[in-house]
Design a protein around this motif. Structure first.
Motif, short mmCIF file in Angstrom:
data_model
loop_
_atom_site.label_atom_id
_atom_site.label_comp_id
_atom_site.label_asym_id
_atom_site.label_seq_id
_atom_site.Cartn_x
_atom_site.Cartn_y
_atom_site.Cartn_z
N TRP A 144 1.09 57.47 88.36
CA TRP A 144 2.27 57.02 88.56
C TRP A 144 2.78 56.06 87.58
O TRP A 144 3.89 55.84 86.83
CB TRP A 144 2.50 56.00 89.85
CG TRP A 144 3.68 55.25 90.00
CD1 TRP A 144 4.69 55.82 90.54
CD2 TRP A 144 3.64 53.70 89.94
NE1 TRP A 144 5.74 54.54 90.54
CE2 TRP A 144 5.07 53.41 90.18
CE3 TRP A 144 2.78 52.68 89.31
CZ2 TRP A 144 5.37 52.21 89.96
CZ3 TRP A 144 3.29 51.68 89.36
CH2 TRP A 144 4.56 51.19 89.63
N TYR A 185 1.71 55.81 84.31
CA TYR A 185 1.72 56.51 83.16
C TYR A 185 2.56 57.59 83.24
O TYR A 185 2.37 58.77 82.35
CB TYR A 185 0.31 56.62 82.35
CG TYR A 185 -0.40 55.53 82.18
CD1 TYR A 185 0.01 54.73 81.01
CD2 TYR A 185 -1.46 55.08 82.92
CE1 TYR A 185 -0.83 53.64 80.88
CE2 TYR A 185 -2.12 53.94 82.65
CZ TYR A 185 -1.81 53.15 81.72
OH TYR A 185 -2.59 52.13 81.12
N ARG A 186 3.48 57.69 84.06
CA ARG A 186 4.46 58.96 84.00
C ARG A 186 5.23 59.16 82.91
O ARG A 186 5.66 57.71 82.26
CB ARG A 186 5.52 58.93 85.33
CG ARG A 186 6.25 57.55 85.35
CD ARG A 186 6.49 57.54 87.00
NE ARG A 186 7.56 56.13 87.15
CZ ARG A 186 7.42 55.01 86.99
NH1 ARG A 186 5.96 54.81 87.14
NH2 ARG A 186 8.25 54.21 87.15
N GLU A 187 5.82 59.82 82.69
CA GLU A 187 6.80 60.06 81.33
C GLU A 187 7.83 59.32 81.46
O GLU A 187 8.44 58.73 80.30
CB GLU A 187 7.08 61.64 81.20
CG GLU A 187 8.11 61.78 80.12
CD GLU A 187 8.33 63.28 80.04
OE1 GLU A 187 9.12 63.70 79.02
OE2 GLU A 187 8.03 63.88 80.95
N SER A 188 8.52 59.01 82.51
CA SER A 188 9.85 58.03 82.76
C SER A 188 9.65 56.59 82.45
O SER A 188 10.41 55.87 82.46
CB SER A 188 10.39 58.42 84.05
OG SER A 188 9.67 58.09 85.08
N ASN A 189 8.19 56.17 82.82
CA ASN A 189 7.99 54.88 82.49
C ASN A 189 7.83 54.46 80.95
O ASN A 189 6.70 54.44 80.46
CB ASN A 189 6.68 54.63 83.28
CG ASN A 189 6.57 52.98 83.19
OD1 ASN A 189 7.09 52.02 83.00
ND2 ASN A 189 5.05 52.52 83.58
N LYS A 190 8.59 53.95 80.39
CA LYS A 190 8.73 53.61 78.93
C LYS A 190 8.17 52.29 78.74
O LYS A 190 7.71 52.07 77.68
CB LYS A 190 10.19 53.48 78.64
CG LYS A 190 10.86 54.68 78.69
CD LYS A 190 10.36 56.16 78.11
CE LYS A 190 11.02 57.34 78.38
NZ LYS A 190 10.42 58.52 77.65
N TYR A 215 0.95 51.96 75.83
CA TYR A 215 0.71 53.19 74.89
C TYR A 215 -0.23 52.95 73.67
O TYR A 215 0.09 52.35 72.93
CB TYR A 215 1.94 53.85 74.49
CG TYR A 215 1.73 55.11 73.61
CD1 TYR A 215 1.41 56.06 74.34
CD2 TYR A 215 2.23 54.86 72.28
CE1 TYR A 215 1.42 57.37 73.51
CE2 TYR A 215 2.09 56.36 71.53
CZ TYR A 215 1.47 57.43 72.14
OH TYR A 215 1.41 58.87 71.49
#
Length: 391
Positions: free
Chosen positions: A71, A73-78, A82
């Protein structure tokens, strides 16, 4: 899509309510393994719960962190951190390795102690927590025989026996000696203790105690043929007075369990009702274990004693008479050999005038390191030293 989702949410509670009438069926679930009435089974239950809890100390965090990282590091969590070049963390390595290592050490310690304390061959040291075994109350001896397809229980201290029914006084240690007449089986009373295998030609042991009066299920936990599903019996935990009355009921039954009666009982039968025997042949269980119930047949322990002293040679190969229902041997198959056994042994005459017993003229071969005990050395007699007799 929004309308469909809303409609599904509205219908879901009604679907759950439709399942409500099925909930009473869960009352039939038997939790005897987690709520036993015997101290040995209770200790095994505690070991199971402790082991499961220790393993969950590793499993639950791993499952939670798996969902958390997926959850976070999902793609939509900018806004997630990183670091594409990260490859090591000493602190994380310590956590990853130290936690499971401590769990394994702890789990190994309680498993090692439980394995020795709950060894089925070990006499129990207590009848309940903080209640040691009293030396003034001797253990109840029960000889168990797994038959095709029923259970035989012999009480040598009382001289009685029962089929498919077992009883014992509350808070009195029970010493089980367990064997089988033909194939491997498994003796199991979940409320009393763990299962123990019954095997022909040998005796396994189980020591246990029942702490609460009641009627408990017992059964075979190892598939043993067509009538396996009927190998069930009732185990009665009773007060001392009730147990005495129960043994008196067996004595008043009048039936005698001798070798002939046992050979009839031993024949395969299914869904056998409870039956009692008021008297039992004193050497019957020994004969069952040593596979020599048939009169005149050499017992297994006697055969082993002879083998330990040098053996009988080829004469002893067919010494075990197969049962009348053994595969190939007695089921009408042409592949089975005719049964035979050693009927007698011819000993060397003590005062013989036969010339071949004259040690002055007989040249003995050196058979070292062969050792015999009461048997002539091979090659010293032109006559056979034993005879075979058909069944």
């Amino acid at each position: 899509m929004g309308t469909r989702s809303l409609s599904f949410v509205r219908r879901t509670p009604w679907r759950l309510l439709a399942l409500a009438p099925l909930l009473p069926l869960l009352a039939g679930c038997n939790t005897v393994v987690l709520k036993p009435s015997g101290d040995v089974a209770a200790q095994q239950r505690d070991l199971l719960i402790e082991s499961t809890g220790l393993m969950l100390l590793v499993i639950i965090p791993v499952m939670v962190l798996t969902v958390f990282f997926a959850w976070k590091y999902r793609e939509s969590n900018k806004n997630a951190r990183y670091e594409p070049d990260w490859d090591h963390s000493t602190q994380l390595e310590l956590v990853v390795w130290a936690g499971p290592l401590l769990v394994i050490i702890w789990l190994g310690a309680i498993t090692w102690m439980g394995t020795h304390i709950l060894d089925p061959y070990r006499q129990i040291a207590r009848i309940a927590p903080d209640q040691p075994v009293f030396s003034s109350k001797p253990p109840l001896q029960v000889e168990v025989v797994a038959l095709d397809w029923k259970w035989l229980f012999i009480y040598p201290q009382y001289g009685v026996a029962s089929v498919n029914e077992l009883a014992a006084p509350v808070d009195r240690p029970i010493d089980f000696n367990i064997t089988s007449s033909s194939v491997m089986n498994s003796f199991y009373i979940p409320a009393l203790a763990g299962q123990i295998y019954a095997m022909p030609g040998m005796v396994t042991q189980l020591h246990a105690v029942i702490n609460a009066p009641g009627n408990y299920d017992g059964f075979s936990a190892n598939y043993s043929g067509a009538g396996f599903s009927g190998m069930q019996f009732r185990f009665h935990g009773q007060s001392a007075s009730d147990f005495d009355q129960w043994t008196q009921k067996l004595k008043s039954a009048g039936n005698t369990l001798d070798r002939d009666a046992y050979k009839q009982l031993e024949k395969p039968s299914e869904n056998v009702p409870v039956s009692y025997y008021g008297s039992v042949a004193p050497d019957l269980y020994h004969a069952i274990v040593n596979l020599c119930v048939d009169t005149g047949k050499m017992c297994q322990d006697e055969m082993m004693r002879i083998d330990a002293k040098g053996g009988l040679g080829l004469e002893g190969v067919n010494n075990l008479v197969p049962l009348t229902y053994d595969k190939f041997a007695r089921r009408g198959s042409v592949f089975g050999p005719e049964p035979s056994y050693v009927a007698s042994l011819c000993e060397r005459p003590k005062n013989s005038e036969l010339s071949f017993w004259n040690q002055d003229t007989l040249q003995l071969r050196d058979m070292s390191p062969l050792r015999g005990a009461g048997l002539p050395a091979p090659g010293t007699s032109p006559e056979p030293t034993s005879s075979l007799s058909p069944l």
